[in-house]
Design an enzyme around this catalytic site. Structure first.
Site, short mmCIF file in Angstrom:
data_model
loop_
_atom_site.label_atom_id
_atom_site.label_comp_id
_atom_site.label_asym_id
_atom_site.label_seq_id
_atom_site.Cartn_x
_atom_site.Cartn_y
_atom_site.Cartn_z
N ARG A 1 0.83 -1.22 0.00
CA ARG A 1 0.00 0.00 0.00
C ARG A 1 0.86 1.27 0.00
O ARG A 1 0.51 2.27 0.63
CB ARG A 1 -0.96 0.02 1.20
CG ARG A 1 -1.98 -1.10 1.24
CD ARG A 1 -2.99 -1.00 0.10
NE ARG A 1 -4.12 -1.88 0.33
CZ ARG A 1 -4.18 -3.17 -0.02
NH1 ARG A 1 -3.16 -3.72 -0.64
NH2 ARG A 1 -5.26 -3.88 0.23
N GLU B 1 -4.96 3.50 6.62
CA GLU B 1 -4.61 3.32 5.22
C GLU B 1 -5.20 4.46 4.39
O GLU B 1 -4.64 4.89 3.40
CB GLU B 1 -5.14 1.97 4.72
CG GLU B 1 -4.56 1.57 3.39
CD GLU B 1 -5.52 0.80 2.51
OE1 GLU B 1 -5.61 1.15 1.32
OE2 GLU B 1 -6.18 -0.12 3.01
N SER C 1 -10.68 -1.00 3.51
CA SER C 1 -9.89 -1.15 4.74
C SER C 1 -9.49 0.23 5.23
O SER C 1 -8.85 0.98 4.50
CB SER C 1 -8.61 -1.93 4.47
OG SER C 1 -8.91 -3.20 3.97
N1 EPU Z 1 -10.20 -11.18 10.35
C1 EPU Z 1 -10.84 -11.25 11.57
N2 EPU Z 1 -11.87 -10.38 11.80
C2 EPU Z 1 -12.27 -9.46 10.91
C3 EPU Z 1 -11.61 -9.37 9.67
C4 EPU Z 1 -10.56 -10.24 9.41
O1 EPU Z 1 -10.52 -12.08 12.40
O2 EPU Z 1 -13.21 -8.73 11.21
C5 EPU Z 1 -9.15 -12.16 10.04
C6 EPU Z 1 -9.67 -13.16 9.00
O3 EPU Z 1 -10.29 -14.24 9.59
C7 EPU Z 1 -8.43 -13.57 8.27
C8 EPU Z 1 -7.54 -12.34 8.38
O4 EPU Z 1 -8.08 -11.52 9.39
O5 EPU Z 1 -7.77 -14.61 8.95
C9 EPU Z 1 -7.47 -11.61 7.05
O6 EPU Z 1 -8.76 -11.17 6.66
P1 EPU Z 1 -9.17 -10.88 5.13
O7 EPU Z 1 -8.85 -12.05 4.30
O8 EPU Z 1 -10.56 -10.38 5.10
O9 EPU Z 1 -8.16 -9.77 4.65
P2 EPU Z 1 -7.61 -8.46 5.37
O10 EPU Z 1 -6.18 -8.68 5.72
O11 EPU Z 1 -8.52 -8.06 6.48
C10 EPU Z 1 -6.68 -7.39 3.16
C11 EPU Z 1 -6.77 -6.08 2.42
C12 EPU Z 1 -8.09 -5.96 1.69
C13 EPU Z 1 -8.19 -7.12 0.72
C14 EPU Z 1 -8.08 -8.44 1.51
C15 EPU Z 1 -8.05 -9.64 0.62
C16 EPU Z 1 -5.39 -4.52 3.66
C17 EPU Z 1 -5.36 -3.33 4.56
N3 EPU Z 1 -6.59 -4.97 3.34
O12 EPU Z 1 -7.69 -7.38 4.18
O13 EPU Z 1 -8.05 -4.76 0.94
O14 EPU Z 1 -9.42 -7.08 0.01
O15 EPU Z 1 -6.83 -8.46 2.26
O16 EPU Z 1 -6.83 -9.72 -0.06
O17 EPU Z 1 -4.33 -5.00 3.25
C18 EPU Z 1 -8.62 -2.45 1.01
O18 EPU Z 1 -7.41 -2.21 0.98
O19 EPU Z 1 -9.47 -1.52 1.04
C19 EPU Z 1 -9.08 -3.82 1.07
C20 EPU Z 1 -10.36 -4.14 1.22
#
Ligand code: EPU
Length: 337
Positions: free
Chosen positions: A162, A333, A237
């Site tokens: 990012r 972010e 995010s």
């Molecule tokens: N998780 C939780 N609780 C929550 C959300 C997530 O426990 O409320 C845990 C999930 O169970 C999982 C881990 O966190 O084990 C990762 O969650 P997720 O796959 O939803 O991805 P993320 O790391 O929360 C990132 C990006 C998203 C992108 C997703 C999928 C960032 C800041 N965010 O989210 O990007 O869609 O991975 O690749 O890196 C964005 O930047 O606006 C965005 C939506």
């Protein structure tokens, strides 16, 4: 080009925050952009793309220039690859769907990310194991001071998680006007390593997915977890996933063995901020019209009439509580204006 005064930006930010621009103009060509920058040389300026990665906490006392440059075309191709150029004002998701309809591979995992093409390099957008830097060839950007166009090739953009030069050394100096991506025409590198995607495909009994199948899987995962800004104001995010030194992480992990993490290098791990926020008790919590989304704790939402200040206050409360509980600082972010 019509310059409007005291212009409401509510429809120009996906959080749906009511804030005013002192002056507002939409530009539809590189020439219009040049003219405006020349004519308003001494005015304070604010560049607005799709408004999908910012939180407006006050009115903007500047000339807001909305980049509305449209158009996309193939500029080069060989048997295996195609080089596609898109103008900065194209809606990202519509552009992605167009590439998939043409069977051009590389962007499918980033389906349904809100925003415009021109902002994709700024924060090196990414999702489900793919980032823009993997297909980005170059972009053209206008220097705000001199109105000269400069081409930035991939290696010059200093892409990181990012991150890019446009958020750092080149911040506030350039306006990205178009972007070139190199996409596959055959032997597509289908990336379904991300658990959610493979599970979604398996659910639909798809064993040999096409670009369209992957895109549909991503769309369906995003729709189930992430709120649609047209229905509920949000900016995706709100926080970045924090990256910790392994030595520091190991101490924290001993106290919280159930903490999720991913290795990002030999010395660093990434912790999902969504998990930290959920464990800190904020998932689905509402404070007036501002809140934390019920399906994805990383996303802050506007239930209707929240002000930017109210959302900012929630974000600070989340940061404070996460830090008190885990000793980990989570960084925003989105750009807080
Ligand atoms: N998780 C939780 N609780 C929550 C959300 C997530 O426990 O409320 C845990 C999930 O169970 C999982 C881990 O966190 O084990 C990762 O969650 P997720 O796959 O939803 O991805 P993320 O790391 O929360 C990132 C990006 C998203 C992108 C997703 C999928 C960032 C800041 N965010 O989210 O990007 O869609 O991975 O690749 O890196 C964005 O930047 O606006 C965005 C939506």
């Amino acid at each position: 080009m019509e310059i409007q005064s005291n212009f409401s930006l509510k429809k120009h930010n996906t959080f749906g925050i009511e804030a005013k621009a002192k002056q507002f103009v939409a530009v539809h060509s590189v020439n219009e952009l040049k003219t405006i920058l020349e004519e308003y040389k001494s005015e304070k300026k604010f560049i607005l793309g799709g408004g999908s990665n910012m939180l407006l906490t006050k009115d903007i006392e500047a000339l807001v220039i909305h980049i509305d440059l449209k158009g996309k075309k193939i500029i080069k191709e060989d048997d295996d690859f195609v080089w596609v150029e898109s103008q900065a004002g194209e809606t990202w998701h519509e552009f992605v769907l167009w590439t998939i309809d043409n069977n051009f591979g590389g962007l499918e995992n980033m389906s349904l990310i809100p925003g415009n093409v021109g902002t994709t390099p700024v924060q090196n957008i990414g999702a489900y194991g793919t980032e823009i830097k993997d297909t980005f060839v170059s972009c053209e950007a206008m220097n705000i001071e001199t109105q000269k166009i400069k081409t930035f090739i991939n290696a010059e953009c200093n892409f990181g998680y990012r991150e890019s030069i446009f958020k750092n050394e080149a911040k506030d100096q350039y306006i990205i006007t178009s972007v070139v991506y190199k996409l596959t025409k055959r032997n597509h590198k289908i990336n379904i390593s991300y658990g959610d995607i493979s599970a979604e495909l398996a659910k639909n009994n798809i064993t040999n997915p096409t670009l369209k199948d992957v895109s549909n899987a991503v769309i369906s995962i995003r729709q189930s977890k992430l709120p649609d800004p047209k229905e509920l104001g949000n900016s995706g995010s709100f926080f970045k996933n924090p990256i910790l030194l392994k030595s520091n992480f190991e101490k924290i992990h001993q106290k919280f063995p159930e903490m999720k993490y991913y290795e990002v290098s030999e010395t660093e791990v990434k912790v999902p901020a969504g998990w930290l926020i959920e464990q800190a008790g904020f998932k689905g919590k509402r404070f007036g019209d501002a809140g934390v989304h019920k399906n994805q704790a990383l996303v802050l939402v506007n239930y209707g009439n929240a002000t930017g200040q109210e959302i900012l206050a929630v974000s600070r409360e989340v940061q404070k509580t996460v830090f008190e509980k885990f000793g980990i600082h989570i960084e925003a972010e989105v750009n807080v204006i």
